[in-house]
Each structure stands twice: as C-alpha cells, then as structure tokens.
Motif scaffolding. Sequence first.
Motif, PDB file in Angstrom:
ATOM      1  N   ALA A  26       0.830  -1.204   0.000  1.00  0.00           N
ATOM      2  CA  ALA A  26       0.000   0.000   0.000  1.00  0.00           C
ATOM      3  C   ALA A  26       0.865   1.254   0.000  1.00  0.00           C
ATOM      4  CB  ALA A  26      -0.944  -0.004   1.205  1.00  0.00           C
ATOM      5  N   ALA A  27       1.964   1.222   0.729  1.00  0.00           N
ATOM      6  CA  ALA A  27       2.865   2.379   0.754  1.00  0.00           C
ATOM      7  C   ALA A  27       3.377   2.699  -0.645  1.00  0.00           C
ATOM      8  CB  ALA A  27       4.037   2.127   1.705  1.00  0.00           C
ATOM      9  N   GLY A  28       3.728   1.670  -1.402  1.00  0.00           N
ATOM     10  CA  GLY A  28       4.173   1.892  -2.774  1.00  0.00           C
ATOM     11  C   GLY A  28       3.060   2.443  -3.643  1.00  0.00           C
ATOM     12  N   ALA A  29       1.848   1.927  -3.476  1.00  0.00           N
ATOM     13  CA  ALA A  29       0.707   2.396  -4.264  1.00  0.00           C
ATOM     14  C   ALA A  29       0.329   3.820  -3.898  1.00  0.00           C
ATOM     15  CB  ALA A  29      -0.480   1.461  -4.072  1.00  0.00           C
ATOM     16  N   ILE A  30       0.419   4.157  -2.622  1.00  0.00           N
ATOM     17  CA  ILE A  30       0.107   5.521  -2.183  1.00  0.00           C
ATOM     18  C   ILE A  30       1.131   6.485  -2.774  1.00  0.00           C
ATOM     19  CG2 ILE A  30       0.013   7.047  -0.163  1.00  0.00           C
ATOM     20  CD1 ILE A  30      -1.137   4.547   1.357  1.00  0.00           C
ATOM     21  N   LEU A  39       9.485   2.499   5.012  1.00  0.00           N
ATOM     22  CA  LEU A  39       9.834   1.423   4.078  1.00  0.00           C
ATOM     23  C   LEU A  39      11.275   0.964   4.293  1.00  0.00           C
ATOM     24  CD1 LEU A  39       8.126   2.649   0.793  1.00  0.00           C
ATOM     25  CD2 LEU A  39       7.557   0.582   2.107  1.00  0.00           C
ATOM     26  N   ILE A  40      12.171   1.894   4.536  1.00  0.00           N
ATOM     27  CA  ILE A  40      13.576   1.530   4.779  1.00  0.00           C
ATOM     28  C   ILE A  40      13.676   0.651   6.030  1.00  0.00           C
ATOM     29  CG2 ILE A  40      15.876   2.427   5.342  1.00  0.00           C
ATOM     30  CD1 ILE A  40      15.179   4.841   3.488  1.00  0.00           C
ATOM     31  N   GLY A  53      11.552  -2.870  -0.838  1.00  0.00           N
ATOM     32  CA  GLY A  53      12.430  -2.331  -1.873  1.00  0.00           C
ATOM     33  C   GLY A  53      11.664  -2.006  -3.140  1.00  0.00           C
ATOM     34  N   GLU A  54      10.706  -2.868  -3.488  1.00  0.00           N
ATOM     35  CA  GLU A  54       9.867  -2.629  -4.665  1.00  0.00           C
ATOM     36  C   GLU A  54       9.026  -1.372  -4.479  1.00  0.00           C
ATOM     37  OE1 GLU A  54       7.955  -3.534  -8.430  1.00  0.00           O
ATOM     38  OE2 GLU A  54       9.909  -3.891  -7.532  1.00  0.00           O
ATOM     39  N   ALA A  55       8.450  -1.189  -3.290  1.00  0.00           N
ATOM     40  CA  ALA A  55       7.653   0.005  -3.012  1.00  0.00           C
ATOM     41  C   ALA A  55       8.533   1.254  -3.075  1.00  0.00           C
ATOM     42  CB  ALA A  55       6.988  -0.118  -1.641  1.00  0.00           C
ATOM     43  N   PHE A  56       9.740   1.164  -2.522  1.00  0.00           N
ATOM     44  CA  PHE A  56      10.695   2.278  -2.580  1.00  0.00           C
ATOM     45  C   PHE A  56      11.007   2.629  -4.036  1.00  0.00           C
ATOM     46  CE2 PHE A  56      15.127   3.636  -2.954  1.00  0.00           C
ATOM     47  CZ  PHE A  56      15.147   4.741  -2.113  1.00  0.00           C
ATOM     48  N   LEU A  62      14.148   4.406  -8.588  1.00  0.00           N
ATOM     49  CA  LEU A  62      15.500   3.845  -8.567  1.00  0.00           C
ATOM     50  C   LEU A  62      15.495   2.357  -8.877  1.00  0.00           C
ATOM     51  CD1 LEU A  62      17.140   5.494  -5.438  1.00  0.00           C
ATOM     52  CD2 LEU A  62      17.230   6.221  -7.811  1.00  0.00           C
ATOM     53  N   ASP A  63      16.460   1.940  -9.668  1.00  0.00           N
ATOM     54  CA  ASP A  63      16.698   0.525  -9.939  1.00  0.00           C
ATOM     55  C   ASP A  63      17.754   0.077  -8.928  1.00  0.00           C
ATOM     56  OD1 ASP A  63      17.769  -1.914 -10.868  1.00  0.00           O
ATOM     57  OD2 ASP A  63      17.203  -1.428 -12.930  1.00  0.00           O
TER      58      ASP A  63
END
Length: 178
Positions: A26-30, A39-40, A53-56, A62-63
């Motif tokens: 949800a954090a990534g979607a938000i 997230l870290i 990491g994906e959400a970040f 960033l890759d």
Amino acid sequence: LDPARALEWRRQLAAPGGDPRLAVQAAGAIGDPQLVPWLIEQMTVDDLARPAGEAFSLITGLDLAYLDLDRDRPDDFAAGPTEDAADEDVAMDPDEDLPWPDPQKIAPWWAAHGRDLKAGERHLLGGAIGEKGLQRALGAGLQRQRAAAALELVFLQPGRLLFEVRARGDRQRRRLGA
C-alpha cells in the motif's frame, strides 16, 4: 481513497494484528515520500525486505540492482517449495524476481536525495503523479511499474481506456507515439 484516508488505511495495516506485507504494498501504491523512512525500516525484515524495496523503487524510480543498492539473499532465508515431501506448502516465492534492498546503502541515499520528492504528494518512479509523468512511466518503466502507471491514468481520467501493457511491444510503442 483520498490521501489522508489512504495513509490511515496503511497505518492500520501496519499495526500489530494487521497485514504488514499489504501495508508495504500500500505504501508503494500511495506513493507518498513521507512513507519512505518506514519502508527503509521494513527492508530490515527478511519477509518484507523485497516488497519494501519494490515500493521504494515505485516511489523513487531507482533501480536498486543497477545502482548497487541491493545485497545478497540472507543465508538463512528460505522461500518457495522445499525438497521435503512432507512439506505441503508448494507456493512459489512471490518476490522471487525482486532484488534484496540494502537499507544500509539506501538510507544515506534517501538522506541526500529525499527532499527532492515532495512529502504529501503522490509519486511514481520519482515524478509527481500526473499525465506527463505517467506517460513517461508507460514508456520507460518496468512491466509492473507500467501497469501501475496505466491504472493511475485511468483514475485521472475516468472513462479512459486502460493502456494494455501486455500487448506486443510494437503496438504499445505505436499507441505511445514512439
């Protein structure tokens, strides 16, 4: 959801008894950069590290692997089916293709660059969510990031046709005008 309700929903998911994996997703979607420090922290929990990491990456663009912000899989981490015939869990690792983020490398990067992303504003791949940034994400993002951009475009313009990110590449490029 409006931003305040979305943040509250994510907070409830992250609370004890909630669903921490869904809270990370949800954090990534938000897409709000104010969630990045949390997230870290989640990157230190093996079961949540790769989705965090994906959400970040979804927020910042960033890759992690390309920028050497990843780490090796922990030696004691086991996911997916085992060779044990008595083990009834045959589910594949849903995060199998995601890099293992290194919070020790990511935290300093965020401290130096985090102010470039405005807290309280939604972001996708490092840009504020809007028509221009979403079109850029459709052309340059990874498949899963492009799918998120396609959905966001429909949310911005209800009634708009969903961009088919699973179509053949030449058709997608033509539709994007590339």
